[in-house]
Design an enzyme around this catalytic site. Structure first.
Site, PDB file in Angstrom:
ATOM      1  N   GLY A 198      -1.215   4.347  -5.062  1.00 56.52           N
ATOM      2  CA  GLY A 198      -1.565   3.529  -4.817  1.00 56.52           C
ATOM      3  C   GLY A 198      -1.398   2.323  -4.289  1.00 56.52           C
ATOM      4  N   SER A 255       0.493  -1.342  -0.420  1.00 54.08           N
ATOM      5  CA  SER A 255      -0.104  -0.187   0.262  1.00 54.08           C
ATOM      6  C   SER A 255       1.251   1.425   0.036  1.00 54.08           C
ATOM      7  CB  SER A 255      -0.663   0.095   0.918  1.00 54.08           C
ATOM      8  OG  SER A 255      -2.154  -1.002   1.412  1.00 54.08           O
ATOM      9  N   GLY A 307      -0.699   4.847   0.305  1.00 55.48           N
ATOM     10  CA  GLY A 307      -1.319   5.929  -0.333  1.00 55.48           C
ATOM     11  C   GLY A 307      -1.715   6.890  -1.312  1.00 55.48           C
ATOM     12  N   GLY A 324      -5.976   0.053   4.699  1.00 57.63           N
ATOM     13  CA  GLY A 324      -5.368  -0.905   4.273  1.00 57.63           C
ATOM     14  C   GLY A 324      -6.148  -1.970   4.578  1.00 57.63           C
ATOM     15  N   ASP A 325      -7.496  -2.877   5.452  1.00 52.67           N
ATOM     16  CA  ASP A 325      -8.096  -3.397   6.001  1.00 52.67           C
ATOM     17  C   ASP A 325      -9.032  -3.782   4.676  1.00 52.67           C
ATOM     18  OD1 ASP A 325      -7.040  -3.667   8.318  1.00 52.67           O
ATOM     19  OD2 ASP A 325      -7.749  -1.850   9.594  1.00 52.67           O
TER      20      ASP A 325
END
Length: 309
Positions: free
Chosen positions: A231, A226, A228, A257-258
């Site tokens: 992408g 990830s 931010g 993120g989850d």
């Protein structure tokens, strides 16, 4: 616990394991000014932790899931009650240590939220063995396993989880940090999902493709990073796939993120291609940022935007 297992009997599900869960509190304020008194506008309280957030997202979208976690103490009672009311199928292991809390202070002016995360009480060796035994039972119905967060003790416990999944021939996604991330790679996790900072910290390598390559060389099947606003980046043994965010969304990024992990888990369960999986993950991540609390998507963000005539 029995009623939760009744809901998933004879079904293939995405099982999530959260070794170090938390009762998540979200406080919205007009603006955060250190050293001053704040009037809280709204308060959200829910059973959380990274794996629980993954199951919540999957449940919201109608995907079969089962959330596993240890709980204890007075906070654990509130955790258990809130989760029971959520409708998310779950299996909770009673433990002696108290469940931790996390607090997210979210300014309404659009500034980044401030997070206060309690450390949690490590599980004893006996409690860890009991949690693994519970996991092994549920893996009989699992299509994919997700293990997210800290291992609630020594980093090598994350390798225990990966080995359990491999023994059951169930693909496993691990979202963790530091030595636990390295332990999961060495044990042969199918997919690791760090963010860019976590990847750099664990490997000591700043360039993400090279850093992810180190984890693959250690034994991981693939790494999704990830980044931010930049992408997602999937580093595979034979190629690299990058996906940009669908559009910039303001809000609370703590559950983004989850949501990515939830999309990856569904993609693995449905045997989707990497490009389709990552596109979905980017969209779900944006929808999570727009939602008020982690573990939830703003479904309006997933709807196609009207074209301009």
């Amino acid at each position: 616990m029995a009623s939760s297992f009744e809901q998933i009997r004879e079904r293939t599900v995405i099982v999530t394991l959260t070794p170090n869960p938390a009762l998540d509190l979200s406080h919205q304020v007009d603006a955060l000014v250190p050293g001053t008194t704040h009037r809280v506008r709204t308060v959200h309280e829910r059973a959380g932790g990274k794996g629980l957030n993954v199951s919540r997202v999957l449940h919201q979208l109608g995907c079969a899931t089962l959330a596993l976690a240890p709980v204890g103490g007075l906070v654990g009672e509130a955790f258990r009650a809130e989760l029971a009311g959520s409708g998310v199928p779950h299996g909770l292991l009673p433990v002696r240590g108290g469940t931790r809390r996390t607090v997210a202070v979210v300014p309404a002016d659009g500034a980044e939220p401030t997070l206060l995360n309690e450390p949690g009480v490590p599980l004893s060796d006996g409690e860890w063995a009991a949690l693994l035994a519970l996991l092994e039972v549920t893996l009989r119905q699992a299509r994919v396993l997700v293990c997210s967060g800290s291992p609630a003790g020594p980093a090598e416990r994350m390798a225990d989880v990966v080995r359990s999944a491999r023994a059951a021939k169930v693909p496993v996604i691990v979202d963790t940090t530091g030595e636990a991330l390295l332990a999961a790679a060495r044990a042969g996790a199918d997919l690791l999902k760090p963010n860019a900072a976590e990847l750099r910290e664990a490997t000591g390598i700043a360039e993400p493709v090279a850093a992810a390559g180190k984890l693959i060389a250690a034994g991981a099947g693939a790494v999704v990073v990830s980044r931010g606003p930049e992408g997602l980046l999937a580093v595979l043994p034979d190629r690299v796939v990058a996906v940009a965010p669908p559009r910039r969304v303001a809000g609370n990024p703590t559950g983004a993120g989850d949501a990515v992990v939830a999309a990856l888990a569904r993609g693995l369960a449905e045997e989707q291609g990497w490009e389709a999986m990552l596109q979905t993950a980017a969209r779900w991540s944006a929808a999570a940022v727009a939602a008020p609390v982690a573990g939830e998507l703003d479904l309006s963000v997933l709807e196609p935007r009207p074209s301009r005539s």
